[in-house]
Design a protein around this motif. Sequence first.
Motif, PDB file in Angstrom:
ATOM      1  N   CYS A 171       0.735  -1.265  -0.030  1.00 20.17           N
ATOM      2  CA  CYS A 171       0.018   0.001   0.024  1.00 20.17           C
ATOM      3  C   CYS A 171       0.932   1.182  -0.069  1.00 20.17           C
ATOM      4  CB  CYS A 171      -0.855  -0.052   1.182  1.00 20.17           C
ATOM      5  SG  CYS A 171      -2.054   1.366   1.587  1.00 20.17           S
ATOM      6  N   SER A 172       0.573   2.307  -0.855  1.00 20.45           N
ATOM      7  CA  SER A 172       1.386   3.431  -0.706  1.00 20.45           C
ATOM      8  C   SER A 172       1.550   4.223   0.146  1.00 20.45           C
ATOM      9  CB  SER A 172       0.655   4.503  -1.841  1.00 20.45           C
ATOM     10  OG  SER A 172      -0.720   4.987  -1.682  1.00 20.45           O
ATOM     11  N   ARG A 173       0.619   3.988   1.404  1.00 18.61           N
ATOM     12  CA  ARG A 173       0.647   4.624   2.750  1.00 18.61           C
ATOM     13  C   ARG A 173       1.737   3.868   3.595  1.00 18.61           C
ATOM     14  NH1 ARG A 173      -1.204   9.201   2.027  1.00 18.61           N
ATOM     15  NH2 ARG A 173      -0.392   8.480   0.026  1.00 18.61           N
ATOM     16  N   LEU A 174       2.267   2.788   3.185  1.00 21.48           N
ATOM     17  CA  LEU A 174       3.244   2.231   3.931  1.00 21.48           C
ATOM     18  C   LEU A 174       4.425   2.515   3.485  1.00 21.48           C
ATOM     19  CD1 LEU A 174       1.855  -1.289   4.479  1.00 21.48           C
ATOM     20  CD2 LEU A 174       2.139   0.470   6.045  1.00 21.48           C
ATOM     21  N   LYS A 175       4.673   3.541   2.264  1.00 23.03           N
ATOM     22  CA  LYS A 175       6.021   4.175   1.713  1.00 23.03           C
ATOM     23  C   LYS A 175       6.150   5.370   2.309  1.00 23.03           C
ATOM     24  CE  LYS A 175       5.841   0.117  -0.854  1.00 23.03           C
ATOM     25  NZ  LYS A 175       7.040  -0.833  -0.582  1.00 23.03           N
ATOM     26  N   ARG A 176       7.458   5.526   2.151  1.00 22.26           N
ATOM     27  CA  ARG A 176       7.875   7.039   2.753  1.00 22.26           C
ATOM     28  C   ARG A 176       8.943   7.337   1.683  1.00 22.26           C
ATOM     29  NH1 ARG A 176       3.964   6.507   5.211  1.00 22.26           N
ATOM     30  NH2 ARG A 176       3.825   6.700   7.507  1.00 22.26           N
ATOM     31  N   THR A 177       8.881   8.324   1.107  1.00 20.07           N
ATOM     32  CA  THR A 177       9.981   9.200   0.503  1.00 20.07           C
ATOM     33  C   THR A 177      10.863  10.156   1.656  1.00 20.07           C
ATOM     34  OG1 THR A 177       8.664   9.251  -1.537  1.00 20.07           O
ATOM     35  CG2 THR A 177      10.627  10.614  -1.399  1.00 20.07           C
ATOM     36  N   VAL A 178      12.287   9.576   1.594  1.00 19.72           N
ATOM     37  CA  VAL A 178      12.891   9.899   2.749  1.00 19.72           C
ATOM     38  C   VAL A 178      14.182  10.708   2.007  1.00 19.72           C
ATOM     39  CG1 VAL A 178      14.465   9.472   4.566  1.00 19.72           C
ATOM     40  CG2 VAL A 178      12.360   8.163   4.250  1.00 19.72           C
ATOM     41  N   TYR A 179      14.382  12.059   2.408  1.00 19.98           N
ATOM     42  CA  TYR A 179      15.454  12.561   1.893  1.00 19.98           C
ATOM     43  C   TYR A 179      16.720  12.656   2.981  1.00 19.98           C
ATOM     44  CZ  TYR A 179      12.125  14.245  -1.109  1.00 19.98           C
ATOM     45  OH  TYR A 179      11.158  14.104  -2.209  1.00 19.98           O
ATOM     46  N   ARG A 180      17.908  12.599   2.582  1.00 16.85           N
ATOM     47  CA  ARG A 180      19.220  12.786   3.381  1.00 16.85           C
ATOM     48  C   ARG A 180      19.489  14.226   3.199  1.00 16.85           C
ATOM     49  NH1 ARG A 180      24.583  12.041   1.913  1.00 16.85           N
ATOM     50  NH2 ARG A 180      26.152  11.469   3.783  1.00 16.85           N
ATOM     51  N   LYS A 181      19.684  14.926   4.490  1.00 18.80           N
ATOM     52  CA  LYS A 181      20.079  16.478   4.222  1.00 18.80           C
ATOM     53  C   LYS A 181      21.079  16.707   5.361  1.00 18.80           C
ATOM     54  CE  LYS A 181      15.513  18.042   2.520  1.00 18.80           C
ATOM     55  NZ  LYS A 181      14.424  19.021   2.825  1.00 18.80           N
ATOM     56  N   ARG A 182      21.791  17.910   5.267  1.00 18.84           N
ATOM     57  CA  ARG A 182      22.526  18.478   6.337  1.00 18.84           C
ATOM     58  C   ARG A 182      21.673  18.528   7.234  1.00 18.84           C
ATOM     59  NH1 ARG A 182      28.033  18.682   4.824  1.00 18.84           N
ATOM     60  NH2 ARG A 182      28.075  18.639   2.814  1.00 18.84           N
ATOM     61  N   LYS A 183      22.114  18.501   8.570  1.00 12.72           N
ATOM     62  CA  LYS A 183      21.017  19.103   9.823  1.00 12.72           C
ATOM     63  C   LYS A 183      21.127  20.438   9.816  1.00 12.72           C
ATOM     64  CE  LYS A 183      21.067  18.436  14.766  1.00 12.72           C
ATOM     65  NZ  LYS A 183      21.762  17.865  15.935  1.00 12.72           N
ATOM     66  N   SER A 184      22.328  21.297   9.346  1.00 12.29           N
ATOM     67  CA  SER A 184      22.157  22.828   9.297  1.00 12.29           C
ATOM     68  C   SER A 184      21.197  23.210   8.514  1.00 12.29           C
ATOM     69  CB  SER A 184      23.584  23.227   8.981  1.00 12.29           C
ATOM     70  OG  SER A 184      23.998  22.938   7.708  1.00 12.29           O
ATOM     71  N   GLU A 185      20.746  22.314   7.362  1.00 11.90           N
ATOM     72  CA  GLU A 185      19.555  22.920   6.457  1.00 11.90           C
ATOM     73  C   GLU A 185      18.323  22.578   6.865  1.00 11.90           C
ATOM     74  OE1 GLU A 185      20.873  20.700   3.158  1.00 11.90           O
ATOM     75  OE2 GLU A 185      22.888  22.030   2.638  1.00 11.90           O
ATOM     76  N   VAL A 186      18.165  22.017   8.124  1.00 17.01           N
ATOM     77  CA  VAL A 186      16.822  21.300   8.502  1.00 17.01           C
ATOM     78  C   VAL A 186      16.391  22.360   9.490  1.00 17.01           C
ATOM     79  CG1 VAL A 186      15.436  19.728   9.246  1.00 17.01           C
ATOM     80  CG2 VAL A 186      17.249  19.060   7.670  1.00 17.01           C
ATOM     81  N   ASP A 187      15.148  22.776   9.450  1.00 19.19           N
ATOM     82  CA  ASP A 187      14.498  23.635  10.442  1.00 19.19           C
ATOM     83  C   ASP A 187      13.489  23.017  10.906  1.00 19.19           C
ATOM     84  OD1 ASP A 187      14.047  25.888  11.976  1.00 19.19           O
ATOM     85  OD2 ASP A 187      12.920  26.938  10.644  1.00 19.19           O
ATOM     86  N   LEU A 188      13.786  21.627  11.508  1.00 12.45           N
ATOM     87  CA  LEU A 188      12.640  20.831  12.369  1.00 12.45           C
ATOM     88  C   LEU A 188      13.263  20.365  13.665  1.00 12.45           C
ATOM     89  CD1 LEU A 188      11.459  18.879   8.981  1.00 12.45           C
ATOM     90  CD2 LEU A 188      10.194  20.519  10.083  1.00 12.45           C
ATOM     91  N   PRO A 189      12.298  20.208  14.601  1.00 12.39           N
ATOM     92  CA  PRO A 189      12.746  19.438  15.652  1.00 12.39           C
ATOM     93  C   PRO A 189      13.231  17.961  15.673  1.00 12.39           C
ATOM     94  CG  PRO A 189      10.461  19.518  15.766  1.00 12.39           C
ATOM     95  CD  PRO A 189      10.803  20.505  14.417  1.00 12.39           C
ATOM     96  N   PRO A 190      14.032  17.289  16.410  1.00 17.28           N
ATOM     97  CA  PRO A 190      14.295  16.051  16.289  1.00 17.28           C
ATOM     98  C   PRO A 190      13.278  15.060  16.547  1.00 17.28           C
ATOM     99  CG  PRO A 190      15.039  16.901  18.340  1.00 17.28           C
ATOM    100  CD  PRO A 190      14.426  17.899  17.675  1.00 17.28           C
ATOM    101  N   CYS A 191      13.260  13.803  15.767  1.00 16.50           N
ATOM    102  CA  CYS A 191      12.277  12.957  16.313  1.00 16.50           C
ATOM    103  C   CYS A 191      12.542  12.424  17.841  1.00 16.50           C
ATOM    104  CB  CYS A 191      12.838  11.448  15.389  1.00 16.50           C
ATOM    105  SG  CYS A 191      11.795   9.965  15.888  1.00 16.50           S
ATOM    106  N   SER A 192      11.501  12.177  18.618  1.00 17.29           N
ATOM    107  CA  SER A 192      11.475  11.839  19.929  1.00 17.29           C
ATOM    108  C   SER A 192      12.063  10.192  20.006  1.00 17.29           C
ATOM    109  CB  SER A 192      10.041  11.879  20.452  1.00 17.29           C
ATOM    110  OG  SER A 192       9.197  11.071  19.886  1.00 17.29           O
ATOM    111  N   LYS A 193      11.940   9.449  19.004  1.00 18.81           N
ATOM    112  CA  LYS A 193      12.246   8.048  19.071  1.00 18.81           C
ATOM    113  C   LYS A 193      13.900   7.803  18.626  1.00 18.81           C
ATOM    114  CE  LYS A 193      10.469   3.385  18.033  1.00 18.81           C
ATOM    115  NZ  LYS A 193       9.450   2.612  17.478  1.00 18.81           N
ATOM    116  N   CYS A 194      14.211   8.424  17.759  1.00 13.30           N
ATOM    117  CA  CYS A 194      15.794   8.265  17.307  1.00 13.30           C
ATOM    118  C   CYS A 194      16.615   9.313  17.539  1.00 13.30           C
ATOM    119  CB  CYS A 194      15.796   7.895  15.905  1.00 13.30           C
ATOM    120  SG  CYS A 194      15.331   9.361  14.686  1.00 13.30           S
ATOM    121  N   ARG A 195      16.351  10.338  18.263  1.00 16.28           N
ATOM    122  CA  ARG A 195      17.296  11.408  18.734  1.00 16.28           C
ATOM    123  C   ARG A 195      18.385  11.042  19.756  1.00 16.28           C
ATOM    124  NH1 ARG A 195      13.608  15.564  21.927  1.00 16.28           N
ATOM    125  NH2 ARG A 195      12.951  14.386  23.645  1.00 16.28           N
TER     126      ARG A 195
END
Length: 266
Positions: A242-266
């Motif tokens: 199912c397409s809902r089980l797929k995730r398009t994931v991007y690898r980015k430099r941390k300095s380029e991401v303006d998001l909080p860390p994941c609570s599970k894998c940080r």
Amino acid sequence: MILHENSNQVLSGAAKKDHLLRKNRPDRGSVTVEAALALPVFLFMMTFFVLLMDIRAARMDARKAIRETAEYMAEYMYFADTSSAASAASPAMCLARYYLYLDEPDRTKAYIPVVSFLGSSFPDEDGYVVLEAVLLIRVELPFFGSYQKAEHVRIRQKGYTGRDPTENQSVPADAEYVYVAENGVVYHTDRNCTYISLHPVAGSISAAKEQGYLPCRYCGADAGSTVYITPDGEVYHATPYCSRLKRTVYRKRKSEVDLPPCSKCR
């Protein structure tokens, strides 16, 4: 006698008028023939256009899956570099991951039935993962028979083998990489975090309902006795693809991401 002649003149004039009307009126028969010829051409063009759109979508899906496979193999090199797992890296392994990453496997396989990763390197002499993928695009064209074309895709990506602690080198702060899912609201430090790398587990539909899982709005209506769930999910799926089980994931430099860390894998 005069009336008779006038009557003939009147009839003659009416006949001439009718003749002119017939002469100026378009031939309805020819219009019908033209419509009968134009309709099949129109339908063929519409079918051909839809076919091209499907092929384009399948090609984009295949190339995305190849990029995801290259990302996975680059991550796998960390384990291969520190253990005996290097021998497991092979074209067959790439092919298995490729099919796992397809968003629309049925459609993509219909137009791209043959995929090969022969000639790939895991890693090469410079520590890069080099994927040499060959796609065989095959199409059945109405009235024209089959058409096929081989397309070559090459991706060279640095293997994630880590840093050698014996080397005296400093890693700049902006060199740290994180992973962000499409439309994600947090970043992940682990590519295999279960929030972005979903691994569905098969189970019975009755057990899924008892645990509070709801049917997926995309495929839940087609669910049988066996369904697929994820530990952190809220719905059950009729298929692990199912397409809902797929995730398009991007690898980015941390300095380029303006998001909080994941609570599970940080």
